[in-house]
Structure formats: structure tokens, C-alpha cells
Design a protein around this motif. Structure first.
Motif, PDB file in Angstrom:
ATOM      1  N   GLY A  88     108.929  48.679 -14.762  1.00 43.64           N
ATOM      2  CA  GLY A  88     108.356  48.930 -16.078  1.00 43.64           C
ATOM      3  C   GLY A  88     107.664  50.274 -16.113  1.00 43.64           C
ATOM      4  O   GLY A  88     108.004  51.198 -15.383  1.00 43.64           O
ATOM      5  N   ARG A  89     106.669  50.356 -16.944  1.00 42.89           N
ATOM      6  CA  ARG A  89     105.972  51.619 -17.178  1.00 42.89           C
ATOM      7  C   ARG A  89     104.694  51.689 -16.365  1.00 42.89           C
ATOM      8  O   ARG A  89     103.804  50.847 -16.513  1.00 42.89           O
ATOM      9  CB  ARG A  89     105.669  51.761 -18.669  1.00 42.89           C
ATOM     10  N   GLY A  90     104.612  52.711 -15.522  1.00 41.86           N
ATOM     11  CA  GLY A  90     103.411  52.948 -14.746  1.00 41.86           C
ATOM     12  C   GLY A  90     102.718  54.216 -15.214  1.00 41.86           C
ATOM     13  O   GLY A  90     103.165  54.881 -16.145  1.00 41.86           O
ATOM     14  N   GLN A  91     101.611  54.541 -14.568  1.00 41.86           N
ATOM     15  CA  GLN A  91     100.846  55.730 -14.936  1.00 41.86           C
ATOM     16  C   GLN A  91     100.672  56.643 -13.732  1.00 41.86           C
ATOM     17  O   GLN A  91     100.456  56.180 -12.604  1.00 41.86           O
ATOM     18  CB  GLN A  91      99.463  55.338 -15.479  1.00 41.86           C
ATOM     19  N   ALA A 110     103.166  58.844 -18.283  1.00 42.16           N
ATOM     20  CA  ALA A 110     103.811  57.596 -17.889  1.00 42.16           C
ATOM     21  C   ALA A 110     104.995  57.887 -16.969  1.00 42.16           C
ATOM     22  O   ALA A 110     105.649  58.914 -17.080  1.00 42.16           O
ATOM     23  CB  ALA A 110     104.277  56.825 -19.114  1.00 42.16           C
ATOM     24  N   VAL A 111     105.254  56.961 -16.046  1.00 42.72           N
ATOM     25  CA  VAL A 111     106.404  57.048 -15.159  1.00 42.72           C
ATOM     26  C   VAL A 111     107.156  55.722 -15.214  1.00 42.72           C
ATOM     27  O   VAL A 111     106.578  54.669 -15.486  1.00 42.72           O
ATOM     28  CB  VAL A 111     105.993  57.357 -13.707  1.00 42.72           C
ATOM     29  N   THR A 112     108.444  55.805 -14.957  1.00 38.16           N
ATOM     30  CA  THR A 112     109.266  54.600 -14.924  1.00 38.16           C
ATOM     31  C   THR A 112     109.323  54.062 -13.502  1.00 38.16           C
ATOM     32  O   THR A 112     109.680  54.790 -12.570  1.00 38.16           O
ATOM     33  CB  THR A 112     110.690  54.894 -15.422  1.00 38.16           C
ATOM     34  N   VAL A 113     108.960  52.801 -13.348  1.00 35.56           N
ATOM     35  CA  VAL A 113     109.027  52.125 -12.050  1.00 35.56           C
ATOM     36  C   VAL A 113     110.235  51.197 -12.063  1.00 35.56           C
ATOM     37  O   VAL A 113     110.386  50.375 -12.970  1.00 35.56           O
ATOM     38  CB  VAL A 113     107.741  51.323 -11.767  1.00 35.56           C
ATOM     39  N   SER A 114     111.112  51.340 -11.072  1.00 36.54           N
ATOM     40  CA  SER A 114     112.311  50.505 -10.990  1.00 36.54           C
ATOM     41  C   SER A 114     112.203  49.551  -9.804  1.00 36.54           C
ATOM     42  O   SER A 114     111.264  49.629  -9.009  1.00 36.54           O
ATOM     43  CB  SER A 114     113.558  51.389 -10.831  1.00 36.54           C
ATOM     44  N   VAL A 120     109.983  55.084  -7.799  1.00 39.17           N
ATOM     45  CA  VAL A 120     109.522  56.100  -8.743  1.00 39.17           C
ATOM     46  C   VAL A 120     110.224  57.411  -8.413  1.00 39.17           C
ATOM     47  O   VAL A 120     110.180  57.874  -7.269  1.00 39.17           O
ATOM     48  CB  VAL A 120     107.998  56.288  -8.676  1.00 39.17           C
ATOM     49  N   GLU A 126     107.153  67.077 -13.497  1.00 38.31           N
ATOM     50  CA  GLU A 126     106.157  66.168 -12.943  1.00 38.31           C
ATOM     51  C   GLU A 126     105.956  66.417 -11.441  1.00 38.31           C
ATOM     52  O   GLU A 126     104.833  66.366 -10.942  1.00 38.31           O
ATOM     53  CB  GLU A 126     106.558  64.718 -13.187  1.00 38.31           C
ATOM     54  N   ARG A 144     100.675  50.794 -11.102  1.00 41.91           N
ATOM     55  CA  ARG A 144     101.553  49.859 -11.820  1.00 41.91           C
ATOM     56  C   ARG A 144     101.185  48.454 -11.381  1.00 41.91           C
ATOM     57  O   ARG A 144     100.756  48.235 -10.247  1.00 41.91           O
ATOM     58  CB  ARG A 144     103.025  50.172 -11.514  1.00 41.91           C
TER      59      ARG A 144
END
Length: 308
Positions: A88-91, A110-114, A120, A126, A144
Motif C-alpha cells: 500500500g501507501r507508505g511515507q 508517499a511511496v508505494t510498498v509492494s 520499496v 526520490e 508503513r
């Protein structure tokens, strides 16, 4: 009678405790934090003409890597053998380490966590901001929620011992090849109708291919296949495709390509890749490394471009 400060605080705490015991209030979950301390923070530089990378071990989590491949920009990823953060969405923030109190954190975004091994992945912008934060003595941190519960997971990078390897990384970047294998393993030189002339852009592409092949000793074959459109006679088209293949092969040789690597073939108009004639007037260059499975030497169907 006026209530004293002590009595007020006692009643507030008693009320809070009662709410917790009755299930009416939940205390925030404590975050699990992962990162190297002053005593075990290390950054390791790996350098070659193909890639420059900085690797940092994150105890309890995995590792953090700055990667700069030839022909690409700087990137960054967090890697873990097990999925610890919920997808989801992390910081991502750049904050001060514990020994620099009073310095305000700076949010990067925001960063995308898979749920992949590389949970990441950051692009050039970034990744550059993270590197700058480390050089400024800060501690970049990804936060996250955890995979199995709602407590936050915090993964932070230590700036200790970063500046030295980073200087080596910057020097390494100046020696990178102009392209990497994925960028040129399958290349295409287009031609105008009836033409066998190379443009400046074509020569630049072929120069990059030669530069790469000379540096990569694992490349064992370079297939050069000439093609034509279907306008005109098949005999003429085959002759034209042969001339196109030879023009490209001769240029590669003139720039230092070893003769024993080259396999030059004329395919005529028998392997179109499109209904547009312009797309079929081409010479393709395909590189093959040791251990790679050779492509089939037969076209598998209409429109299949097996050679490049």
C-alpha cells in the motif's frame, strides 16, 4: 473549593485508565523500528563499467541499495527476504537522528510498498533526495503499517560512514558505459524505401553497441539481420536486405567489433513485423550472451521477427 493541579491530573489519569480497561479507548500501537546504529553502520561500494551501487545493511530488516546502471539514472530500493510491511501507501521522510534533537523532519512524499522482495523502489528524484539527506547528516525513514497487525514499521538509513563511499560512487558514475545490456540487446536500424544509408542517430546506436560488446566478454554472438518490405520482386528485396545487413555489419567492424562474433544474414521480405512497409525496412541487431538460450532459427508465424 478550587481543585488542585495534582487532583485534576489524578482524575484525568484515572479516567483514561478506566476507559482502557473498559475497552472504550485503545492506546496507539508502538512502532517497530529497523536500522543500523553508530556502532554497526556501514556502506559498501560496488563498482564496474556496468553498474555502480551503494549497499547498506539494515539489521533486522534486510538491506538498502542505491543502484546506478549504465545508461540509466540513479535508483534506490529496500530489499527484504520476508514481507514485513503491508502493501500500500507508505511515507518517506528525512528526519534527524537521535543525536541531533531539534531538527525538523522533511517529508519527501508517499511511496508505494509492494509485497515483492524489493518492497520499496524509488526513482531518480526520490533517490537523489534520500542521498542528499544522508550527506546532510539526516536519517531517511520509510514508514508503513506492518503486514500482520496495525503497528507501524519504520525502516531508516544511517548516515554514518556514508560520505566516503558516496564520493567513490560519484567517481564510478563517470566511467559507466553509455548503455546497458537490456537497452541494446535487441536493436533496430530503420531505412527509407530503397535506401542503405545510415543516419547519425544510427551510427550513434551502433557505436554504443560496439562499446558495450567490447566491454562485456560474455557476449558470444551478434546477429545482424537485414530485412525489406514486400514492395517489388522477392529477388530484389533479398538483395536489398543483404546490402542493408552488410552496411551495418561493416560499420560495426570498422568501430572495433570482432569478426568472429558477427553472424550476418539477409532475410528479404519474409519476416514482416507490421503491415506498414516502413516498419519492415530495417536491419536488426541481437546480442547473445554465454548461457542464454538461442532464439529459434525458424519464424513461428506471420509477423514474427525472430532475428532481432
Amino acid at each position: 473549593m478550587t481543585m488542585s493541579v495534582c487532583q485534576f491530573m489524578f482524575r484525568k489519569l484515572a479516567g483514561l485508565a478506566g476507559a482502557v480497561l473498559s475497552g472504550g479507548f485503545a492506546l496507539p500501537a508502538l512502532a517497530s523500528s529497523y536500522g543500523a546504529g553508530i556502532e554497526n553502520s556501514q556502506w559498501y561500494l560496488s563498482e564496474s563499467v556496468f553498474e555502480c551501487s551503494l549497499v547498506h545493511s539494515v539489521p533486522g530488516y534486510g538491506r538498502a541499495v542505491f543502484s546506478h546502471r549504465a545508461g540509466e539514472n540513479l535508483s534506490f530500493f529496500l530489499e527484504s527476504e520476508t514481507s514485513m510491511m503491508r502493501p500500500g501507501r507508505g511515507q518517506l521522510v528525512v528526519e534527524a537522528p537521535a543525536w541531533r534533537p531539534g531538527v525538523a523532519p522533511r517529508a519527501i512524499g508517499a511511496v508505494t510498498v509492494s509485497d515483492n522482495r524489493r518492497a520499496v523502489i524509488l526513482g531518480n528524484r526520490e533517490a537523489t533526495l534520500v542521498a542528499q539527506g544522508l550527506l546532510q547528516g539526516m536519517r531517511p525513514t520509510v514508514t508503513r503499517v506492518a503486514w500482520y497487525d496495525d503497528r507501524p514499521i519504520r525502516v531508516h538509513l544511517s548516515n554514518v560512514n556514508f560520505s566516503g563511499p558516496y564520493s567513490g560512487y560519484r567517481e564510478c558514475v563517470t566511467g559507466l558505459l553509455p548503455v546497458n545490456y537490456d537497452q541494446i540487446r535487441r536493436s533496430r536500424v530503420p531505412f527509407a524505401s530503397g535506401s542503405t544509408s545510415l543516419s547519425d542517430a544510427d551510427r550513434q546506436l551502433l557505436d554504443n553497441i560496439v562499446t558495450y560488446v567490447v566491454a562485456d566478454s560474455t557476449v558470444e554472438r551478434v546477429f545482424v539481420d537485414g530485412h525489406s518490405d514486400s514492395v517489388g520482386s522477392r529477388i530484389d528485396n533479398r538483395a536489398l536486405s543483404e546490402e542493408r545487413a552488410n552496411v551495418v555489419a561493416d560499420y560495426l567492424r570498422s568501430r572495433g567489433m570482432q569478426e568472429d562474433l558477427l553472424i550476418v544474414r539477409a532475410q528479404g521480405d519474409q519476416f514482416p513485423v507490421s503491415r506498414r512497409h516502413a516498419d519492415n525496412r530495417r536491419t536488426t541487431i541481437r546480442l547473445q550472451r554465454q548461457g542464454e538460450r538461442p532464439d529459434l532459427q525458424q519464424a513461428s508465424g506471420p509477423g514474427t521477427d525472430f532475428s532481432g
